[in-house]
Design a protein around this motif. Structure first.
Motif, PDB file in Angstrom:
ATOM      1  N   VAL A  22     -56.622  20.270 -17.768  1.00  0.00           N
ATOM      2  CA  VAL A  22     -56.439  21.626 -17.070  1.00  0.00           C
ATOM      3  C   VAL A  22     -57.514  21.843 -15.964  1.00  0.00           C
ATOM      4  CG1 VAL A  22     -56.774  24.024 -17.237  1.00  0.00           C
ATOM      5  CG2 VAL A  22     -55.336  22.894 -18.872  1.00  0.00           C
ATOM      6  N   SER A  26     -56.684  21.824 -12.006  1.00  0.00           N
ATOM      7  CA  SER A  26     -57.159  22.837 -11.341  1.00  0.00           C
ATOM      8  C   SER A  26     -58.005  22.414 -10.143  1.00  0.00           C
ATOM      9  CB  SER A  26     -58.005  23.880 -11.982  1.00  0.00           C
ATOM     10  OG  SER A  26     -56.964  24.430 -13.195  1.00  0.00           O
ATOM     11  N   LEU A  31     -56.114  24.991  -8.115  1.00  0.00           N
ATOM     12  CA  LEU A  31     -55.311  26.103  -8.958  1.00  0.00           C
ATOM     13  C   LEU A  31     -56.589  26.814  -9.781  1.00  0.00           C
ATOM     14  CD1 LEU A  31     -52.828  23.810 -10.526  1.00  0.00           C
ATOM     15  CD2 LEU A  31     -52.508  25.377  -8.549  1.00  0.00           C
ATOM     16  N   LYS A  32     -56.068  28.120  -9.824  1.00  0.00           N
ATOM     17  CA  LYS A  32     -57.070  29.093 -10.695  1.00  0.00           C
ATOM     18  C   LYS A  32     -56.382  29.249 -11.879  1.00  0.00           C
ATOM     19  CE  LYS A  32     -59.792  33.090 -10.044  1.00  0.00           C
ATOM     20  NZ  LYS A  32     -59.992  34.301  -9.237  1.00  0.00           N
ATOM     21  N   PRO A  33     -57.282  29.142 -13.034  1.00  0.00           N
ATOM     22  CA  PRO A  33     -56.706  29.677 -14.238  1.00  0.00           C
ATOM     23  C   PRO A  33     -56.753  31.199 -14.625  1.00  0.00           C
ATOM     24  CG  PRO A  33     -58.572  28.690 -14.772  1.00  0.00           C
ATOM     25  CD  PRO A  33     -58.460  28.371 -13.272  1.00  0.00           C
ATOM     26  N   GLU A  34     -55.648  31.744 -15.087  1.00  0.00           N
ATOM     27  CA  GLU A  34     -55.552  33.241 -15.259  1.00  0.00           C
ATOM     28  C   GLU A  34     -54.872  33.321 -16.566  1.00  0.00           C
ATOM     29  OE1 GLU A  34     -57.087  35.562 -13.338  1.00  0.00           O
ATOM     30  OE2 GLU A  34     -57.225  34.296 -11.339  1.00  0.00           O
ATOM     31  N   LEU A  50     -51.852  31.215 -20.543  1.00  0.00           N
ATOM     32  CA  LEU A  50     -52.604  30.959 -19.258  1.00  0.00           C
ATOM     33  C   LEU A  50     -51.738  30.366 -18.125  1.00  0.00           C
ATOM     34  CD1 LEU A  50     -55.532  30.019 -18.819  1.00  0.00           C
ATOM     35  CD2 LEU A  50     -55.049  27.824 -19.271  1.00  0.00           C
ATOM     36  N   LEU A  52     -51.668  29.155 -14.324  1.00  0.00           N
ATOM     37  CA  LEU A  52     -52.391  28.144 -12.953  1.00  0.00           C
ATOM     38  C   LEU A  52     -51.717  28.689 -11.594  1.00  0.00           C
ATOM     39  CD1 LEU A  52     -52.403  24.818 -14.519  1.00  0.00           C
ATOM     40  CD2 LEU A  52     -53.976  26.365 -14.590  1.00  0.00           C
ATOM     41  N   GLN A  54     -52.063  29.477  -7.426  1.00  0.00           N
ATOM     42  CA  GLN A  54     -52.480  28.842  -6.180  1.00  0.00           C
ATOM     43  C   GLN A  54     -52.478  29.671  -5.118  1.00  0.00           C
ATOM     44  OE1 GLN A  54     -50.245  25.204  -4.753  1.00  0.00           O
ATOM     45  NE2 GLN A  54     -52.150  24.378  -4.142  1.00  0.00           N
ATOM     46  N   THR A 120     -47.275  27.881 -16.196  1.00  0.00           N
ATOM     47  CA  THR A 120     -47.673  28.662 -17.392  1.00  0.00           C
ATOM     48  C   THR A 120     -47.623  27.922 -18.687  1.00  0.00           C
ATOM     49  OG1 THR A 120     -46.154  30.486 -16.298  1.00  0.00           O
ATOM     50  CG2 THR A 120     -46.519  30.884 -18.601  1.00  0.00           C
TER      51      THR A 120
END
Length: 172
Positions: A22, A26, A31-34, A50, A52, A54, A120
């Protein structure tokens, strides 16, 4: 004890590999994890997922896309589906609604960029969120220490003394 060590090592190797994957994906793809903390997008995106995300130009967004945007007045992030989008000078006015919601969000979002949801991972947000707390960080330290102890500590087997008769224990 050897079987326990093997199972423990396998479990933590899988978790570690997942985290590295991950993080690597990323980093490479920007990519940013949220973490999803509400059920407004269920069943499409379950609570505890979680994401990912962009960052892309709002000009590339279309009605029906699921995007993440900043709420007004630093109210945190919201991930919903776009219901309408229109250009307003150099900005874009985006109206969104969660799949589980009956109405659009109260106000449109005015922005130039959106966080496009690329992937996701259901349930992974719970784990990631736990690691962001002091309890989770302490848990990581305890598990790491337990792994070091479990793999460093080897029970000594008694060496035979010359002239001593070794008797095997009878199995039941």
């Amino acid at each position: 004890m050897e079987r326990f060590r093997s199972v423990l090592l396998t479990i933590f190797a899988i978790i570690g590999t997942f985290c590295i994957l991950v993080f690597g994906v990323s980093l490479v793809f920007g990519l940013k994890p949220e973490i999803v903390v509400s059920g407004s997008m269920e069943p499409t995106i379950p609570t505890g997922s979680l994401l990912l995300v962009q960052e892309t130009s709002a000009a590339e967004a279309e009605v029906g896309d699921i995007v993440t945007l900043e709420r007004p007045r630093n109210g945190g992030l919201v991930t919903h589906r776009i219901t309408s989008i229109e250009q307003e000078y150099t900005d874009w006015k985006i109206t969104m609604r969660g799949d589980a919601n009956a109405a659009d969000d109260p106000q449109p979002y005015v922005t130039r960029t959106v966080g496009a949801v690329v992937a996701t991972i259901p349930g992974a947000g719970y784990v990631a969120g736990m690691f962001r707390t002091p309890f989770g960080i302490a848990g990581i330290a305890v598990v790491a220490l337990a792994l070091v102890v479990a793999f460093a500590w080897q029970p000594r087997s008694r060496k035979a003394v010359p002239g001593e008769v070794q008797v095997a224990e009878a199995s039941r």
